[in-house]
Design an enzyme around this catalytic site. Structure first.
Site, mmCIF file in Angstrom:
data_model
loop_
_atom_site.group_PDB
_atom_site.id
_atom_site.type_symbol
_atom_site.label_atom_id
_atom_site.label_comp_id
_atom_site.label_asym_id
_atom_site.label_seq_id
_atom_site.Cartn_x
_atom_site.Cartn_y
_atom_site.Cartn_z
ATOM 1 N N HIS A 8 -5.745 14.464 4.360
ATOM 2 C CA HIS A 8 -5.040 15.061 3.217
ATOM 3 C C HIS A 8 -5.744 16.256 2.593
ATOM 4 O O HIS A 8 -5.187 16.914 1.733
ATOM 5 C CB HIS A 8 -4.819 14.006 2.125
ATOM 6 C CG HIS A 8 -6.058 13.728 1.321
ATOM 7 N ND1 HIS A 8 -7.132 13.064 1.837
ATOM 8 C CD2 HIS A 8 -6.394 14.065 0.054
ATOM 9 C CE1 HIS A 8 -8.067 12.962 0.910
ATOM 10 N NE2 HIS A 8 -7.660 13.568 -0.166
HETATM 11 N N1 UDP Z 1 -5.785 4.955 -0.376
HETATM 12 C C1 UDP Z 1 -4.752 4.049 -0.531
HETATM 13 N N2 UDP Z 1 -3.638 4.203 0.240
HETATM 14 C C2 UDP Z 1 -3.503 5.220 1.154
HETATM 15 C C3 UDP Z 1 -4.571 6.123 1.300
HETATM 16 C C4 UDP Z 1 -5.701 5.960 0.516
HETATM 17 O O1 UDP Z 1 -4.847 3.118 -1.332
HETATM 18 O O2 UDP Z 1 -2.443 5.310 1.795
HETATM 19 C C5 UDP Z 1 -6.982 4.798 -1.224
HETATM 20 C C6 UDP Z 1 -8.256 4.671 -0.439
HETATM 21 O O3 UDP Z 1 -8.481 3.330 -0.082
HETATM 22 C C7 UDP Z 1 -9.285 5.199 -1.412
HETATM 23 C C8 UDP Z 1 -8.522 6.246 -2.170
HETATM 24 O O4 UDP Z 1 -7.145 5.974 -1.971
HETATM 25 O O5 UDP Z 1 -9.696 4.215 -2.320
HETATM 26 C C9 UDP Z 1 -8.893 7.588 -1.627
HETATM 27 O O6 UDP Z 1 -8.059 8.518 -2.121
HETATM 28 P P1 UDP Z 1 -7.889 9.930 -1.422
HETATM 29 O O7 UDP Z 1 -8.242 9.823 0.012
HETATM 30 O O8 UDP Z 1 -6.545 10.406 -1.807
HETATM 31 O O9 UDP Z 1 -8.935 10.830 -2.209
HETATM 32 P P2 UDP Z 1 -10.469 11.156 -2.006
HETATM 33 O O10 UDP Z 1 -11.217 9.878 -1.861
HETATM 34 O O11 UDP Z 1 -10.602 12.046 -0.833
HETATM 35 O O12 UDP Z 1 -10.861 11.867 -3.279
#
Ligand code: UDP
Length: 347
Positions: free
Chosen positions: A207
């Site tokens: 993403h």
């Molecule tokens: N997550 C979720 N469902 C999904 C994808 C991610 O619950 O379909 C959770 C994942 O387990 C983690 C968080 O969302 O706890 C991560 O968010 P994201 O990847 O959007 O952001 P980043 O961590 O890169 O800031």
């Protein structure tokens, strides 16, 4: 005396982190919380599901701001948060991570001389082309309480001259994982929905703007996953931006088991049963470790260097995994309570 904490959230990872801290605030005498949801993420499966599953109280203020360029989105949030801060008069503003909502909340508070606590302070990729890096550097330099998940984060801040109010408290995402694991066992039926059996599949997410906004990189990331899918199913809960961009760029997702974004309990269950994780997410790199699943990061650098040095993570175009060791950085699952305690003591 009760201290009023005003929390600003807006994006998926922030709901998950704030859920743990909000629970600790509710269980700590002398603290009360008011939550502002900027609306950066607004789809039910990117927002509401986390409030329901993780027992987050309904936000007192919903700004419904999303879309547009980074400057426009951040500016609109800044203008909308300011009057709320003026009327709520909080003792603290708490912001999470590195999104536009983080920066807007911090900037609005700093201009009104309200102290800011930054959860997940001190992370650095040293890649200023990432919008997240700009947001986290600026937020760190506006904050008075720096709540660092790792010792490396403490050292990063020190290199920038930020040494006061810096605390290594561990990772609130570990708190969130412990909360989710037990519930997921009882409540998630993702295995039957997707026809999966444990240890037979991997989980992938893509993403980050650096991957989704560049056709060459998105194609390369998807091709990498398609190659993996030749040997075992790759489950890809797809972020709405990635889906839109792949369609627009004509990048086919054939061979991958594509599903919509899943809730946190389903994700915990999926991670727990996976043989591998492939991701450009910050949170998933660590969650892979919490579930003791090896991760390949679809990026050229990571803020979570200890996952690499301890053999649980590798960069997709970098060296192979090193020997595995336990990581002692992320605390014992009570980081959120340490935060609540520091909010109480630090004014
Ligand atoms: N997550 C979720 N469902 C999904 C994808 C991610 O619950 O379909 C959770 C994942 O387990 C983690 C968080 O969302 O706890 C991560 O968010 P994201 O990847 O959007 O952001 P980043 O961590 O890169 O800031």
């Amino acid at each position: 005396m009760t201290l009023k904490i005003l929390t600003v959230v807006g994006a998926r990872p922030q709901f998950i982190k704030a859920a743990a801290v909000s629970r600790a605030i509710r269980e700590t005498a002398g603290l009360e919380e008011v939550m502002v949801h900027t609306g950066q993420h607004f789809d039910a499966d990117m927002s509401d599901v986390f409030f329901t599953e993780l027992d987050i109280p309904a936000p007192a203020h919903r700004l419904d701001i999303h879309g547009g360029g980074h400057g426009e989105m951040t500016g609109r949030m800044l203008a909308a948060i300011e009057p709320i801060l003026i009327s709520e008069k909080p003792d603290w503003v708490v912001v999470y991570g590195d999104t536009n909502s983080t920066l807007a909340g911090a900037l609005a508070a700093a201009k009104l001389h309200i102290p800011i606590a930054h959860v997940e302070a001190g992370l650095r990729s040293y890649n200023r082309r990432m919008p997240e890096e700009i947001n986290r550097v600026l937020t760190d330099h506006l904050s008075v309480l720096h709540l660092c998940p790792t010792q490396a984060a403490v050292e990063n801040l020190s290199k920038e001259g930020v040494r006061d109010g810096v605390h290594h408290i561990g990772d609130v995402m570990y708190d969130a994982t412990l909360f989710a694991i037990s519930r997921a066992e009882a409540e998630s039926n993702i295995f039957s929905q997707l026809g999966l059996t444990p240890k037979s599949y991997s989980v992938a997410t893509v993403h980050r703007a650096e991957n989704t906004d560049d056709p060459g990189r998105l194609k390369a990331a998807i091709s990498f996953l398609q190659k993996e899918a030749e040997s075992h199913p790759v489950i890809l809960p797809l972020h709405p931006r990635t889906r839109q961009n792949a369609e627009r760029m004509g990048i086919a997702l054939t061979g991958l088991k594509v599903v919509g974004p899943v809730g946190y309990l389903d994700m915990a269950k999926l991670l727990n049963g996976a043989v591998a994780v492939f991701t450009d997410s910050g949170g998933l790199q660590k969650e892979a470790y919490f579930h003791r699943v090896p991760c390949t990061t679809l990026r050229d650098e990571t803020e979570w260097g200890e996952t690499i040095t301890h053999g649980w993570n590798r960069l997709w175009q970098g060296p192979d995994f090193t020997a595995r060791k336990e990581i002692n950085e992320y605390g014992d699952g009570r980081a959120a309570f340490l935060i609540a305690d520091l909010l109480k003591k630090s004014l």
